[in-house]
Write a protein that holds these residues in place. Structure first.
Motif, short mmCIF file in Angstrom:
data_model
loop_
_atom_site.label_atom_id
_atom_site.label_comp_id
_atom_site.label_asym_id
_atom_site.label_seq_id
_atom_site.Cartn_x
_atom_site.Cartn_y
_atom_site.Cartn_z
N MET A 209 0.84 -1.21 0.00
CA MET A 209 0.00 0.00 0.00
C MET A 209 0.87 1.26 0.00
O MET A 209 0.46 2.30 -0.50
N ASP A 210 2.08 1.16 0.55
CA ASP A 210 3.03 2.29 0.46
C ASP A 210 3.36 2.54 -1.01
O ASP A 210 3.32 3.68 -1.49
N ALA A 211 3.67 1.46 -1.73
CA ALA A 211 4.00 1.60 -3.16
C ALA A 211 2.81 2.20 -3.92
O ALA A 211 2.97 3.09 -4.77
N THR A 213 0.54 4.17 -2.69
CA THR A 213 0.45 5.59 -2.32
C THR A 213 1.46 6.42 -3.10
O THR A 213 1.16 7.53 -3.54
N HIS A 214 2.67 5.88 -3.29
CA HIS A 214 3.67 6.61 -4.10
C HIS A 214 3.13 6.88 -5.50
O HIS A 214 3.23 7.98 -6.03
N ALA A 215 2.59 5.80 -6.11
CA ALA A 215 2.12 5.93 -7.49
C ALA A 215 0.96 6.92 -7.56
O ALA A 215 0.93 7.79 -8.43
N VAL A 278 -0.45 12.77 2.06
CA VAL A 278 -0.55 11.45 2.71
C VAL A 278 0.81 11.13 3.35
O VAL A 278 0.90 10.75 4.52
N HIS A 279 1.86 11.33 2.58
CA HIS A 279 3.20 11.04 3.11
C HIS A 279 3.61 12.00 4.21
O HIS A 279 4.25 11.60 5.19
N ALA A 280 3.26 13.27 4.05
CA ALA A 280 3.67 14.24 5.06
C ALA A 280 3.04 13.87 6.42
O ALA A 280 3.71 13.90 7.46
N PRO A 292 4.19 2.17 11.60
CA PRO A 292 4.87 1.74 10.38
C PRO A 292 4.43 2.58 9.17
O PRO A 292 3.24 2.90 9.03
N HIS A 293 5.39 2.89 8.33
CA HIS A 293 5.17 3.85 7.25
C HIS A 293 4.06 3.44 6.28
O HIS A 293 3.16 4.23 5.97
N GLY A 294 4.11 2.21 5.82
CA GLY A 294 3.11 1.75 4.84
C GLY A 294 1.72 1.72 5.44
O GLY A 294 0.74 2.10 4.80
N ALA A 296 0.56 3.59 7.90
CA ALA A 296 0.05 4.97 8.02
C ALA A 296 -0.44 5.46 6.66
O ALA A 296 -1.55 6.01 6.55
N ASN A 297 0.34 5.26 5.62
CA ASN A 297 -0.09 5.71 4.29
C ASN A 297 -1.40 5.08 3.87
O ASN A 297 -2.29 5.75 3.34
N ALA A 298 -1.50 3.77 4.08
CA ALA A 298 -2.69 3.05 3.64
C ALA A 298 -3.93 3.64 4.31
O ALA A 298 -4.96 3.87 3.65
FE LIG Z 1 6.32 5.93 1.20
#
Ligand SMILES: [Fe+2]
Ligand SMILES: NC(=O)c1ccc[n+]([C@@H]2O[C@H](COP(=O)([O-])OP(=O)(O)OC[C@H]3O[C@@H](n4cnc5c(N)ncnc54)[C@H](O)[C@@H]3O)[C@@H](O)[C@H]2O)c1
Length: 407
Positions: A209-211, A213-215, A278-280, A292-294, A296-298
């Protein structure tokens, strides 16, 4: 956000966008397997290697294949394995000391984004011994060639193996910040799906889900290029085709490879076209509470997409079509809603939930200030928001507002 700050942000972002073709972006050379590493080290006339990883990876024996290769070729190596999730300034200081005491001249980041980012930051400190990491925060503060840096991602993932960023948390203040500069792009990335086979389902889901979010953040931002739009779309397609099945059965090597490639393409897209709010927000939560980063993004992604409203409908429609969620005939606004609904459904299905129980109400102003500081003016987001507006998202993420809890 007040109009003056808006003009400042948009001018800053336009300046960076116009400069894009003239900036020294590069991609790492891709190695398909660990076995090419000794030859690569020799080619660069390096002789002593520091491998940066974490305890989990070490105890799973994931680096053993690499160790055997290096030992067989007589290349001395040293291991720093204390990297934590959301790697800290102390991790970097300890690894740097190991690098110097053992007279190393090459770095391998072996692990998820945390180990790779730690290796990048060590590289930055090697070439800038007098400058603290805090002073390198932001953009273009490293500008010196790093020692040979090879990234071996074991999650799919952060895309850190291809980006110019290293995200580090201050051990004392828990402020998490990004250092962004071209020398931080690794020279080589080893995309070997075998090292991701051991990722358990929940980590597979959150890092995937992190990937995603990047896309998505790169694609809906205002600074895309033809190439980054293509990379983001490809990443989204691969993620929707593969993530659900690797979550249920992590042993399929082809699907794991597809996810590694998706993460790499998403990394290529956002390193040029940036992430967004989302990342900020996720970084502020990772720093303060170690979320965990992913994960949180998800959780945050659907809230922010919803808040962008009609400004992103056309782009979410295109993403939804690429993901195979809707047919091209679907009206734009309906497709956008369906895309957001699907992300929520994936979060529920993966046990990620829709809240961040760690958030303490009294911390919200500080966290929103951190997110504002990270994102504005740098991130070319579709709709600008200041700290006060960002604070509302932390409120929405408070557990008390939700029935569902993550696993
Ligand atoms: Fe990320
Ligand atoms: N530099 C960038 O461009 C960039 C982009 C996005 C995120 N990040 C940063 O990356 C970090 C997150 O990285 P991450 O999500 O990859 O997780 P991670 O590196 O923090 O690792 C999370 C956990 O997964 C375990 N793990 C990793 N690979 C495994 C495997 N193959 N099998 C079993 N367990 C495994 C680790 O031991 C660890 O316990 C955050 O600090 C985030 O801010 C950096």
């Amino acid at each position: 956000m007040n109009p003056i700050k808006k003009i400042y942000c948009r001018t800053f972002q336009t300046g960076l966008k116009l400069a894009l073709p003239f900036l020294p972006y590069r991609k790492p050379k891709i190695l398909g397997s660990l076995k090419n590493i000794p030859e690569t080290i020799r080619k660069h006339k390096c002789s002593r290697v520091l491998i940066i990883t974490d305890e989990g990876i070490l105890s799973l024996g994931l680096i053993r294949r690499l160790e055997n290769r290096l030992a067989a070729e007589g290349i001395p190596y040293f291991i720093y394995s204390k990297t934590v999730a959301n790697p800290t300034t102390s991790n970097v200081a300890e690894a740097l000391e190991l690098y110097h005491t053992n007279h190393c001249d090459a770095l391998i980041g072996f692990g998820g984004g945390s180990s790779i980012d730690c290796a990048k930051a060590v590289g930055a400190r090697v070439v800038k011994p007098k400058q603290s990491l805090a002073k390198m925060k932001g953009i273009l503060k490293v500008h010196k060639r790093l020692p040979l840096l090879i990234a071996i991602p074991t999650t799919a993932g952060t895309g850190s193996e291809t980006t110019l960023a290293s995200v580090i948390t201050d051990s004392v203040t828990r402020y998490k910040y990004a250092i962004n500069d071209f020398p931080l792009i690794p020279r080589y990335a080893v995309l070997d799906p075998k090292v991701t086979l051991s990722l358990p389902p929940f980590l597979t889901a959150t890092t995937g889900m992190d990937a995603l979010t990047h896309a998505v953040e790169a694609y809906i931002g205002n600074s895309t290029t033809y190439a980054t739009r293509k990379e983001a779309l490809l990443a989204v397609k691969l993620i929707f085709e593969n993530l659900e099945s690797v979550y249920h059965d992590g042993s399929d090597l082809d699907k794991r490879r597809n996810m590694l490639h998706a993460s790499f393409y998403a990394g290529c897209a956002f390193t040029k076209s940036y992430v967004g709010y989302v990342h900020a927000i996720a970084h502020s939560l990772g720093g303060e509470y170690n979320v965990p980063h992913g994960l949180a993004n998800a959780v945050i992604l659907p809230y922010i997409l919803e808040a962008y409203g009609s400004s992103v409908h056309k782009k979410l429609y295109l993403l939804a079509v690429e993901a195979g969620i809707v047919s091209p005939e679907t009206p734009c606004d309906q497709a956008a809603s369906e895309f957001i609904r699907t992300i929520r459904a994936m979060n529920a299905h993966f046990g990620i939930g829709n809240s961040i129980p760690e958030i303490r109400k009294e911390d919200i102003p500080k966290l929103a200030h951190y997110a504002d500081k990270e994102a504005n003016p740098l991130y070319p987001v579709p709709v600008l928001m200041d700290a006060k507006e960002l604070a509302k998202f932390y409120d929405m993420l408070l557990e008390e507002h939700h029935g569902s809890r993550r696993n």
